[in-house]
Design a protein around this motif. Structure first.
Motif, PDB file in Angstrom:
ATOM      1  N   LYS A 176       0.828  -0.960  -0.122  1.00 36.80           N
ATOM      2  CA  LYS A 176      -0.262  -0.166  -0.112  1.00 36.80           C
ATOM      3  C   LYS A 176       0.986   0.865  -0.061  1.00 36.80           C
ATOM      4  CE  LYS A 176      -3.894  -2.144   2.742  1.00 36.80           C
ATOM      5  NZ  LYS A 176      -4.501  -2.112   4.296  1.00 36.80           N
ATOM      6  N   TRP A 177       2.230   1.117   0.923  1.00 38.98           N
ATOM      7  CA  TRP A 177       3.060   2.343   0.495  1.00 38.98           C
ATOM      8  C   TRP A 177       4.184   2.565  -0.499  1.00 38.98           C
ATOM      9  CZ3 TRP A 177       2.519   6.939   3.332  1.00 38.98           C
ATOM     10  CH2 TRP A 177       1.739   6.740   4.605  1.00 38.98           C
ATOM     11  N   ALA A 178       4.148   1.482  -0.855  1.00 32.94           N
ATOM     12  CA  ALA A 178       5.639   1.394  -2.291  1.00 32.94           C
ATOM     13  C   ALA A 178       5.459   1.651  -3.149  1.00 32.94           C
ATOM     14  CB  ALA A 178       6.688   0.383  -1.331  1.00 32.94           C
ATOM     15  N   PRO A 179       5.733   2.780  -4.129  1.00 30.91           N
ATOM     16  CA  PRO A 179       5.622   2.880  -5.081  1.00 30.91           C
ATOM     17  C   PRO A 179       6.510   2.152  -6.189  1.00 30.91           C
ATOM     18  CG  PRO A 179       6.394   5.101  -4.666  1.00 30.91           C
ATOM     19  CD  PRO A 179       6.734   3.710  -3.136  1.00 30.91           C
ATOM     20  N   PRO A 180       6.160   1.760  -7.614  1.00 28.69           N
ATOM     21  CA  PRO A 180       6.607   0.069  -7.520  1.00 28.69           C
ATOM     22  C   PRO A 180       8.508   0.566  -8.150  1.00 28.69           C
ATOM     23  CG  PRO A 180       4.323   0.323  -8.805  1.00 28.69           C
ATOM     24  CD  PRO A 180       4.089   1.506  -7.848  1.00 28.69           C
ATOM     25  N   ALA A 181       8.148   1.858  -9.144  1.00 32.02           N
ATOM     26  CA  ALA A 181       9.649   2.011  -9.266  1.00 32.02           C
ATOM     27  C   ALA A 181      10.470   2.227  -7.888  1.00 32.02           C
ATOM     28  CB  ALA A 181      10.054   3.810  -9.667  1.00 32.02           C
ATOM     29  N   GLU A 182      10.074   2.045  -6.488  1.00 32.69           N
ATOM     30  CA  GLU A 182      11.196   2.174  -5.491  1.00 32.69           C
ATOM     31  C   GLU A 182      10.839   1.149  -4.476  1.00 32.69           C
ATOM     32  OE1 GLU A 182      10.090   5.933  -2.669  1.00 32.69           O
ATOM     33  OE2 GLU A 182       9.895   6.744  -4.993  1.00 32.69           O
ATOM     34  N   ARG A 183       9.746  -0.193  -5.155  1.00 30.05           N
ATOM     35  CA  ARG A 183      10.064  -1.333  -3.872  1.00 30.05           C
ATOM     36  C   ARG A 183      11.087  -1.582  -3.654  1.00 30.05           C
ATOM     37  NH1 ARG A 183       4.876  -4.093  -7.592  1.00 30.05           N
ATOM     38  NH2 ARG A 183       4.294  -2.903  -6.550  1.00 30.05           N
ATOM     39  N   SER A 184      12.600  -1.693  -5.059  1.00 25.71           N
ATOM     40  CA  SER A 184      12.969  -2.914  -4.367  1.00 25.71           C
ATOM     41  C   SER A 184      13.675  -2.396  -2.871  1.00 25.71           C
ATOM     42  CB  SER A 184      13.925  -3.195  -6.063  1.00 25.71           C
ATOM     43  OG  SER A 184      13.216  -4.431  -6.978  1.00 25.71           O
ATOM     44  N   VAL A 185      14.303  -1.300  -2.945  1.00 21.03           N
ATOM     45  CA  VAL A 185      14.565   0.090  -2.266  1.00 21.03           C
ATOM     46  C   VAL A 185      13.444  -0.174  -0.832  1.00 21.03           C
ATOM     47  CG1 VAL A 185      15.398   1.673  -1.735  1.00 21.03           C
ATOM     48  CG2 VAL A 185      15.719   1.146  -4.169  1.00 21.03           C
ATOM     49  N   MET A 186      12.334  -0.376  -0.868  1.00 22.52           N
ATOM     50  CA  MET A 186      11.924  -0.805   0.407  1.00 22.52           C
ATOM     51  C   MET A 186      11.338  -0.941   1.133  1.00 22.52           C
ATOM     52  SD  MET A 186       9.039   2.951  -0.769  1.00 22.52           S
ATOM     53  CE  MET A 186       8.058   2.729   1.388  1.00 22.52           C
ATOM     54  N   ALA A 187      11.267  -2.354  -0.116  1.00 24.94           N
ATOM     55  CA  ALA A 187      11.703  -3.601   0.645  1.00 24.94           C
ATOM     56  C   ALA A 187      12.906  -4.220   1.296  1.00 24.94           C
ATOM     57  CB  ALA A 187      11.371  -4.685  -0.562  1.00 24.94           C
ATOM     58  N   ALA A 188      14.216  -3.731   0.469  1.00 24.02           N
ATOM     59  CA  ALA A 188      15.411  -4.304   0.975  1.00 24.02           C
ATOM     60  C   ALA A 188      15.697  -3.283   2.181  1.00 24.02           C
ATOM     61  CB  ALA A 188      16.595  -3.667  -0.104  1.00 24.02           C
ATOM     62  N   VAL A 236       2.335   5.379  12.468  1.00 22.60           N
ATOM     63  CA  VAL A 236       2.616   4.454  11.196  1.00 22.60           C
ATOM     64  C   VAL A 236       1.101   4.130  11.083  1.00 22.60           C
ATOM     65  CG1 VAL A 236       2.799   2.907  10.272  1.00 22.60           C
ATOM     66  CG2 VAL A 236       4.848   3.697  11.319  1.00 22.60           C
ATOM     67  N   GLN A 237       0.767   4.518   9.697  1.00 24.94           N
ATOM     68  CA  GLN A 237      -0.854   4.201  10.223  1.00 24.94           C
ATOM     69  C   GLN A 237      -0.983   2.916   8.591  1.00 24.94           C
ATOM     70  OE1 GLN A 237      -3.030   5.454  11.333  1.00 24.94           O
ATOM     71  NE2 GLN A 237      -1.755   6.760  12.693  1.00 24.94           N
ATOM     72  N   ASP A 238      -1.991   2.533   8.144  1.00 26.36           N
ATOM     73  CA  ASP A 238      -2.104   1.375   7.433  1.00 26.36           C
ATOM     74  C   ASP A 238      -1.569   1.689   5.912  1.00 26.36           C
ATOM     75  OD1 ASP A 238      -2.577  -1.646   8.958  1.00 26.36           O
ATOM     76  OD2 ASP A 238      -4.056  -0.325   9.550  1.00 26.36           O
ATOM     77  N   SER A 239      -2.151   3.302   5.685  1.00 27.68           N
ATOM     78  CA  SER A 239      -2.570   3.161   4.234  1.00 27.68           C
ATOM     79  C   SER A 239      -2.303   5.064   4.246  1.00 27.68           C
ATOM     80  CB  SER A 239      -3.468   3.064   4.136  1.00 27.68           C
ATOM     81  OG  SER A 239      -4.532   3.745   3.804  1.00 27.68           O
ATOM     82  N   PRO A 240      -1.439   5.755   3.565  1.00 27.83           N
ATOM     83  CA  PRO A 240      -1.291   7.002   2.919  1.00 27.83           C
ATOM     84  C   PRO A 240      -2.476   7.636   2.948  1.00 27.83           C
ATOM     85  CG  PRO A 240      -0.307   5.504   0.502  1.00 27.83           C
ATOM     86  CD  PRO A 240      -1.076   4.414   1.604  1.00 27.83           C
ATOM     87  N   GLN A 241      -3.661   7.021   2.609  1.00 27.37           N
ATOM     88  CA  GLN A 241      -5.271   8.130   2.894  1.00 27.37           C
ATOM     89  C   GLN A 241      -5.516   7.670   4.359  1.00 27.37           C
ATOM     90  OE1 GLN A 241      -4.636   4.708   1.079  1.00 27.37           O
ATOM     91  NE2 GLN A 241      -5.186   5.186  -0.988  1.00 27.37           N
ATOM     92  N   SER A 242      -4.903   6.912   5.109  1.00 32.32           N
ATOM     93  CA  SER A 242      -5.395   7.648   6.456  1.00 32.32           C
ATOM     94  C   SER A 242      -4.774   8.243   7.248  1.00 32.32           C
ATOM     95  CB  SER A 242      -5.860   5.964   7.055  1.00 32.32           C
ATOM     96  OG  SER A 242      -4.560   4.983   7.362  1.00 32.32           O
ATOM     97  N   VAL A 255      -0.629   6.934  -4.329  1.00 29.23           N
ATOM     98  CA  VAL A 255      -2.094   6.154  -4.880  1.00 29.23           C
ATOM     99  C   VAL A 255      -1.886   6.664  -6.226  1.00 29.23           C
ATOM    100  CG1 VAL A 255      -4.536   7.052  -5.098  1.00 29.23           C
ATOM    101  CG2 VAL A 255      -3.232   7.952  -2.813  1.00 29.23           C
ATOM    102  N   THR A 256      -1.296   7.466  -6.740  1.00 30.19           N
ATOM    103  CA  THR A 256      -1.066   7.565  -8.240  1.00 30.19           C
ATOM    104  C   THR A 256      -0.552   5.838  -9.086  1.00 30.19           C
ATOM    105  OG1 THR A 256      -1.455  10.036  -8.360  1.00 30.19           O
ATOM    106  CG2 THR A 256      -0.650   8.720 -10.306  1.00 30.19           C
ATOM    107  N   SER A 257       0.868   5.840  -8.418  1.00 31.20           N
ATOM    108  CA  SER A 257       1.779   5.127  -8.564  1.00 31.20           C
ATOM    109  C   SER A 257       0.951   3.683  -8.901  1.00 31.20           C
ATOM    110  CB  SER A 257       2.945   5.297  -8.426  1.00 31.20           C
ATOM    111  OG  SER A 257       3.223   4.681  -6.479  1.00 31.20           O
ATOM    112  N   LEU A 258       0.299   3.519  -7.644  1.00 23.47           N
ATOM    113  CA  LEU A 258       0.092   2.300  -7.828  1.00 23.47           C
ATOM    114  C   LEU A 258      -1.474   1.765  -8.449  1.00 23.47           C
ATOM    115  CD1 LEU A 258       0.123   1.607  -3.780  1.00 23.47           C
ATOM    116  CD2 LEU A 258       1.889   0.669  -5.433  1.00 23.47           C
ATOM    117  N   GLY A 259      -1.776   2.622  -9.525  1.00 19.37           N
ATOM    118  CA  GLY A 259      -3.248   3.011 -10.306  1.00 19.37           C
ATOM    119  C   GLY A 259      -4.391   3.580  -9.519  1.00 19.37           C
TER     120      GLY A 259
END
Length: 499
Positions: A176-188, A236-242, A255-259
């Motif tokens: 819910k929080w990681a834009p696809p372009a930053e997914r590897s970095v945030m997960a790592a 911390v919250q569960d999603s950017p919207q909250s 939100v835009t990057s996640l479709g």
């Protein structure tokens, strides 16, 4: 009016998604640190002299003879044993194996329920529960150890129940929080916290055991971890919207990057397509890679301190340093590799599939080669330490390899998929300590450890073949959310109940 203003200020200083990633990384570090501290503290908890005498008596009764090719290394790589202060507990190698492996009994049973609860209700509070139960059980461990080793087993199972939900909960948050372009970095960044926690825990546990006694390991580390719980609830919250502590620009970007998906409730109503999941080649490739990789991970994480002491005869301080520092280099390597792979992906040089396979190949091929070398260096301590450091460092590739892959193939079910693969991958955590304990019982020799290393190498080979052939970084068709037509005024839709 004041809250949004504060949120905008905080969002511009530190992006809210990286506040989540950093605190998530610290949370993973705490859980892993409190998991591995017993591996180091136990070296100071055991009465090695009495245990060794008991084993020798049994060997004499059975006329045991060690293989002629084995040598007993000393602190300089020759052939005597090091003398070190003994602890109070007379736990045999079998009991030691049970105490270390029972963590994974709780870890095994909690993951799938924890992952689904994180998806349906709140990943934030699932993660909070995970760290809190680990802190409480850690603080109680010294008292329980004095009572009976079964009481320690109960504490370790409790820690395992908490630890089991960490990866599923963080996968849900990252989806819910990681834009696809930053997914590897945030997960790592998040998951490399496991190695950072391992480093800090092993170093602290070694120093605390040697200076203040083994009890201090649990009191100091458990006490320091309490601060995280407050920060997590506040920031911390569960999603950017909250999340009120986020800038409008960052919220819209995520939100835009996640479709452009803004209805989190629709996501939570989705039923898991179980048949499609268990017949999916890319998912099964992740499952196999995760299970095989975890055998090597747990072998190095849990058993490395014992190999260093039993075979290479490192003392307490040397043991802590030589086993901990490679996990620090793992942290740096995983961050560097993930950034490099994201950079190549952003320029269209490689696909997500290729990036995941490169990360996984680093995490399997290099450790396998290092374990092969370690099997034959015998008492050459410098070579053994160098090979161990290189092998552990390369394992960091898994964070931007198969371990990020669940979010690629099915972001809507990332928590459940991680829970499934991590549940299966927990089996090595249960088996490894018992397997090593049985093989090294009364036979703490290089040849016994060589068998352990060869089994691990074989499993790494399986991981390489299966993931290279079947792995994928593309979203799978069964992840798609079915389009729901607009409901006319006053007319319920036929399939409304199934949505």
């Amino acid at each position: 009016m004041d809250v949004p203003a504060k949120g905008n200020i905080l969002g511009r200083i530190v992006p809210a998604r990286y506040v989540l990633a950093i605190l998530g990384s610290i949370g993973m570090a705490i859980v892993y640190g409190l998991k591995v501290n017993l591996s180091v503290a136990m070296v100071g908890m055991l009465n090695h002299t009495a245990i060794k005498a008991s084993v020798h008596n049994l060997q004499d009764e059975d006329n045991f003879t060690a293989p002629a090719e084995d040598v007993q290394c000393d602190a300089t790589g020759n052939s005597t044993s090091a003398k070190e202060a003994d602890g109070p507990f007379l736990w045999s190698s079998e009991i030691q194996g049970i105490v270390l492996s029972c963590y994974f009994w709780g870890y095994f049973v909690s993951q799938i329920p924890g992952g689904r609860i994180a998806e349906l209700f709140s990943a934030k509070w699932v993660m909070f529960f995970s760290v809190t139960i680990n802190v409480v059980c850690t603080l109680l461990t010294p008292v329980m150890a004095e009572a009976h080793y079964i009481a320690v087993v109960i504490m370790r199972v409790g820690e395992g129940i908490g630890g089991g939900v960490t990866f599923p909960a963080m996968h849900v948050l990252l989806s819910k929080w990681a834009p696809p372009a930053e997914r590897s970095v945030m997960a790592a960044l998040v998951y490399a916290g496991t190695s950072l926690g391992t480093v800090i825990s092993m170093l602290m546990a070694g120093v605390l055991t040697a200076t203040l006694g083994w009890e201090s390991v649990f009191y100091v580390m458990g006490g320091l971890s309490c601060a995280w719980c407050v920060l997590w609830v506040w920031l911390v919250q569960d999603s950017p919207q909250s999340q009120p502590l986020i800038s409008v620009e960052e919220r819209e970007m995520i939100v835009t990057s996640l479709g452009g998906k803004t209805n989190d409730q629709e996501h939570k109503k989705l039923a898991v397509p179980w048949k499609a999941v268990f017949t999916s080649g890319p998912f099964l490739a992740i499952l196999v890679a995760h299970a095989c990789s975890n055998w090597g991970w747990y072998m190095l994480l849990i058993e490395l301190p014992f190999y260093m002491k039993q075979v290479l005869k490192f003392n307490m301080t040397e043991n802590a340093v030589t086993t901990a520092l490679p996990f620090l280099s793992l942290w740096f390597f995983s961050i560097g590799l993930s950034r490099g792979l994201d950079w190549l992906r952003s320029r269209g040089i490689i696909t997500t599939t290729t990036a995941r396979k490169i990360g996984t190949l680093f995490a399997s091929l290099v450790p396998a080669a290092c374990l092969l070398g370690l099997s034959f260096v015998r008492c050459a301590r410098a070579a053994a330490v160098a090979l161990t450091a290189l092998g552990v460092t390369a394992i960091g590739g898994m964070f931007c390899g198969f371990l990020s892959n669940h979010i690629d193939i099915a972001p809507n079910f990332a928590g459940t998929l991680m829970a499934i693969t991590n549940t299966v991958a927990t089996i090595p955590g249960i088996v490894v300590p018992i397997f090593v304990g049985v093989l090294t019982h009364g036979n703490q020799t290089i040849s016994a450890w060589r068998i352990i290393f060869f089994v691990t190498i074989a499993l790494y080979a399986v991981e390489i073949i299966v993931y290279t052939v079947f792995g994928s970084g593309e979203e799978q068709s069964w992840n798609k959310v079915p389009e729901v037509p607009e409901k006319p005024e006053g007319k319920p839709l036929k399939n409304e109940e199934s949505v």
